[in-house]
Design an enzyme around this catalytic site. Structure first.
Site, PDB file in Angstrom:
ATOM      1  N   ASP A  99       4.199   5.059  -3.479  1.00 57.63           N
ATOM      2  CA  ASP A  99       3.497   4.050  -4.258  1.00 57.63           C
ATOM      3  C   ASP A  99       2.217   4.703  -4.781  1.00 57.63           C
ATOM      4  O   ASP A  99       1.570   5.457  -4.059  1.00 57.63           O
ATOM      5  CB  ASP A  99       3.162   2.844  -3.378  1.00 57.63           C
ATOM      6  CG  ASP A  99       2.414   1.773  -4.139  1.00 57.63           C
ATOM      7  OD1 ASP A  99       2.904   1.346  -5.182  1.00 57.63           O
ATOM      8  OD2 ASP A  99       1.322   1.385  -3.687  1.00 57.63           O
ATOM      9  N   ASP A 303       1.235   0.939   1.179  1.00 64.01           N
ATOM     10  CA  ASP A 303       0.207   0.350   2.035  1.00 64.01           C
ATOM     11  C   ASP A 303      -0.040  -1.132   1.779  1.00 64.01           C
ATOM     12  O   ASP A 303      -0.711  -1.787   2.552  1.00 64.01           O
ATOM     13  CB  ASP A 303      -1.119   1.098   1.867  1.00 64.01           C
ATOM     14  CG  ASP A 303      -1.703   0.932   0.467  1.00 64.01           C
ATOM     15  OD1 ASP A 303      -0.928   0.591  -0.445  1.00 64.01           O
ATOM     16  OD2 ASP A 303      -2.917   1.140   0.293  1.00 64.01           O
ATOM     17  N   ASP A 307       4.462  -3.984  -0.817  1.00 61.65           N
ATOM     18  CA  ASP A 307       5.311  -2.820  -0.532  1.00 61.65           C
ATOM     19  C   ASP A 307       6.278  -3.093   0.623  1.00 61.65           C
ATOM     20  O   ASP A 307       7.221  -2.328   0.833  1.00 61.65           O
ATOM     21  CB  ASP A 307       4.455  -1.597  -0.160  1.00 61.65           C
ATOM     22  CG  ASP A 307       3.618  -1.097  -1.326  1.00 61.65           C
ATOM     23  OD1 ASP A 307       4.079  -1.245  -2.470  1.00 61.65           O
ATOM     24  OD2 ASP A 307       2.524  -0.579  -1.102  1.00 61.65           O
TER      25      ASP A 307
END
Length: 349
Positions: A99, A303, A307
């Protein structure tokens, strides 16, 4: 770590057959030498030799010791594995999906440019300040990292933040709220252009920002564009090296982001990733991971709360210790602070 890795279970099953078989062979050896007329001491020595050379204990001990050492090395580097299966799965990773925000980048974006629409702010002298006041008032109720960057800039510039009503967040697109009787829309170009006309000059400016790795945020009031505020999230110093190490291990590195393609490609180029998947909405990350799993074993690193579904869907979920509790709970591996460099090499392999 109280669970048992799949490889340890296989070792246990093999040991369950191998150990009795070796003991049986040792007994047969002793009996055979005794029948052959050798002394008891001679026969015992040969039987013991069979046990020592086959070493059945090593099979049962090697796997748990290896897992313990691997877990210990990870702990020393601040990497915690929830289960032994997580440790084993990490070593089989073929694709790592990162990400962007907070993983490859610092997760602390800053406002870099404020471009007000001069025709909208004809009656005020401080056009940039007026645009920032509108933006800060709307973004005050948002939890997005980009909103925090705008609020920080407003605080630094001592901009007053007004109260808004009917605040609504459109996931992955933008925000709407009523400020001083006007309907304010804030978000990306695709979202804001649904409500107002965006000039070619403003579109060109947004493209320029995107090429520089900045995220252009558009703001509109009723049916008129107020301007653009560009926000940039700087890449972590160690991200390119971490990506390079992963690639040297034969792992394909993919970056996921909700940014537009130009901004995403600029960040991806700096990081050196193999592939950039841009325009991914928060609820679309899980679908992307599902597609990647068809190409190999996938580890997802993230995080944020959004997600969590992707982290759960991946073969291996890796959450940053500084991330949300939901993300951490959805994973099997948790570096205590900032990956991805902590999760390369022997620690996670």
């Amino acid at each position: 770590m109280t669970t048992k890795a799949p490889i340890a279970k296989i070792a246990d099953r093999v040991s369950g057959v191998f150990v009795p078989a070796v003991i049986t062979i040792a007994i047969i050896t002793i009996i055979a030498w005794l029948i052959a007329g050798e002394t008891v001491g001679f026969a015992l020595a040969r039987g013991i030799s069979v046990l020592v050379i086959s070493c059945p204990c090593a099979l049962g001990l090697a796997t748990p010791v290896a897992i313990m050492v691997g877990n210990g090395k990870g702990a020393k580097s601040g990497i915690l594995f929830k289960t032994a299966a997580s440790l084993e799965a990490t070593g089989r990773t073929q694709i790592v999906a990162l990400d962007k925000t907070g993983t490859i980048t610092s997760g602390e974006p800053k406002v870099t440019d404020i471009v007000p629409d001069e025709t909208f702010f004809e009656e005020t002298g401080n056009h940039a300040g007026a645009l920032l006041a509108i933006a800060a008032s709307v973004e005050a109720k948002s939890e997005h990292p980009l909103a925090k960057a705008i609020m920080e800039r407003a605080k630094t510039d001592e901009i007053a933040v007004a109260e808004v009503t009917d605040f609504s967040a459109v996931v992955g697109n933008g925000l709407t709220a009523i400020l001083a009787g006007k309907m304010i829309k804030a978000g990306n170009l695709a979202f804001v252009s649904k409500f107002v006309e965006v000039s070619d000059d403003m579109c060109a400016k947004a493209v320029e920002f995107s090429k520089e790795g900045k995220t252009p945020l558009f703001f509109a009031a009723d049916d008129r564009l107020c301007g653009i505020i560009a926000v940039a999230d700087t890449i972590k110093e160690d991200s390119p090296e971490a990506v390079r190490q992963l690639k040297n291990m034969g792992i394909r590195v993919v970056m996921l982001t909700g940014d537009n393609e130009q901004t995403a490609n600029a960040i991806g180029k700096q990081a050196g990733v193999d592939e950039v998947i841009a325009g991914v909405l928060p609820d679309g990350k899980e679908a992307v991971i599902r597609k990647l799993k068809k190409q190999g074993r996938v580890a997802m690193v993230g995080d944020g709360i959004n997600d969590a579904p992707a982290l759960t869907r991946a073969d291996m979920g890796i959450a940053i210790g500084a991330g949300s509790d939901v993300a951490i709970d959805a994973t099997g591996c948790c570096p205590d602070e900032e990956p991805p460099d902590r999760c390369t090499g022997e620690q996670c392999g």
